[in-house]
Write an enzyme that holds these catalytic residues in place. Sequence first.
Site, PDB file in Angstrom:
ATOM      1  N   TYR A 200       0.976  -1.280   0.076  1.00 26.54           N
ATOM      2  CA  TYR A 200      -0.035  -0.077   0.130  1.00 26.54           C
ATOM      3  C   TYR A 200       0.813   1.466  -0.161  1.00 26.54           C
ATOM      4  O   TYR A 200       1.608   1.503   0.931  1.00 26.54           O
ATOM      5  CB  TYR A 200      -0.864   0.053   1.029  1.00 26.54           C
ATOM      6  CG  TYR A 200      -1.982  -1.137   1.340  1.00 26.54           C
ATOM      7  CD1 TYR A 200      -2.172  -2.054   0.098  1.00 26.54           C
ATOM      8  CD2 TYR A 200      -2.537  -1.562   2.578  1.00 26.54           C
ATOM      9  CE1 TYR A 200      -3.194  -3.135   0.254  1.00 26.54           C
ATOM     10  CE2 TYR A 200      -3.272  -2.695   2.657  1.00 26.54           C
ATOM     11  CZ  TYR A 200      -3.719  -3.640   1.382  1.00 26.54           C
ATOM     12  OH  TYR A 200      -4.573  -4.510   1.629  1.00 26.54           O
TER      13      TYR A 200
ATOM     14  N   HIS B 208       0.120 -11.912   1.046  1.00 29.38           N
ATOM     15  CA  HIS B 208      -0.783 -11.060   0.400  1.00 29.38           C
ATOM     16  C   HIS B 208      -1.358 -11.956  -0.862  1.00 29.38           C
ATOM     17  O   HIS B 208      -2.625 -11.757  -1.064  1.00 29.38           O
ATOM     18  CB  HIS B 208      -0.245  -9.701   0.034  1.00 29.38           C
ATOM     19  CG  HIS B 208      -1.177  -8.746  -0.104  1.00 29.38           C
ATOM     20  ND1 HIS B 208      -0.603  -7.216  -0.258  1.00 29.38           N
ATOM     21  CD2 HIS B 208      -2.337  -8.801  -0.398  1.00 29.38           C
ATOM     22  CE1 HIS B 208      -1.906  -6.598  -0.251  1.00 29.38           C
ATOM     23  NE2 HIS B 208      -2.779  -7.172  -0.571  1.00 29.38           N
TER      24      HIS B 208
ATOM     25  N   GLY C 276     -16.777   0.643  -2.355  1.00 27.85           N
ATOM     26  CA  GLY C 276     -17.752   1.693  -1.986  1.00 27.85           C
ATOM     27  C   GLY C 276     -18.759   2.032  -2.898  1.00 27.85           C
ATOM     28  O   GLY C 276     -19.692   2.843  -2.603  1.00 27.85           O
TER      29      GLY C 276
END
Length: 337
Positions: A59, A125, A209
């Site tokens: 990130y 990950h 979102g």
Amino acid sequence: MPQPFPTRQIGPFTVSAIGLGCMNLSHGYLPRPGTADAERLLLHALDSGITFFDTAALYGFGRNEELLGRTLMHRRGEFTLASKCVLAEIDGKRGLDGSPEAIARVLEDSLRRLRVDHIDLYYMHRLDPKVPVEESVGALVRAKEAGKIGAIGLSEMSAATIRRAHAVHPIAAVQTEYSPWTRNPEIAVLDSCAQLGIGFVAFSPLGRGLLAGNVSGAGIGEGDLRADIPRFQGDHLAANLALYEKMRALAAEAGCTPAQLCLAWLLSRGPHIVPIPGTTNIAHLDEDLAALSLDLSDDVLAAVDALFPAGAAAGARYSRMAQAQAGTETFPDEELV
């Protein structure tokens, strides 16, 4: 003092039933907050009762870990810290390296950026197809034995891979995208986690979102990772926004927001599930946390199921490159590109 939020168990850790995904404070989505706003949100989350913070070496190519390091570590004893390796920066680009040497190097970099000598929960990950998962997990076992990590996690991996990894060393948590419009964990991973006593961490629980009402018909601007995801493009986006409108109506009838309905639905799917919504907005964070106090009927939760059967979302959930790195099971008729 933090509120006494409901808690859940992730491996050896007792954490708030909703955690915080920190990615979009430094990476992925636009617009990104300024430094002061990002720090303010992290501290507000901790003050509000969140005790589970999720970051990764990927990130912002380390900037997200640096943000958490300078903002939260003076209160290190108040929360469970999770980060990730294998998917990280390689020669200035996103790259995949699950070799033991790379895992050890990325871990040392993360410890330095986070300003700690121990990360509670450390995930692979992604699975590096060039490296047997047993070798990658072995590197994490050695890191645990050295006291540098407390527990081992996996992200976006299949049930079969999870079982192989768990045979090497008990896995504490599996993290995968899970929301009403992304039901892939229900194919096999959720059951495997329940059977093996592994916690399940749901990232993107609000449909990146869209299911929170934060995406319009104008689409996603260039530079935002969602612009490359088929679900946010053209006719696919229009179809998915139509689904959102139905979700919004259902939430209004239930007396909550769509984001709260998504989170309450996820929490109802099993006691081993912890969603980690991300946000750059304190008001949205407070809205998300209010889902913990909802008491929704079984009929309302069943209506969410009916609205989002497997395959209801239009378009693939990843770009071609990202899909190639995800090991999670897919539905027979799922669009992959």
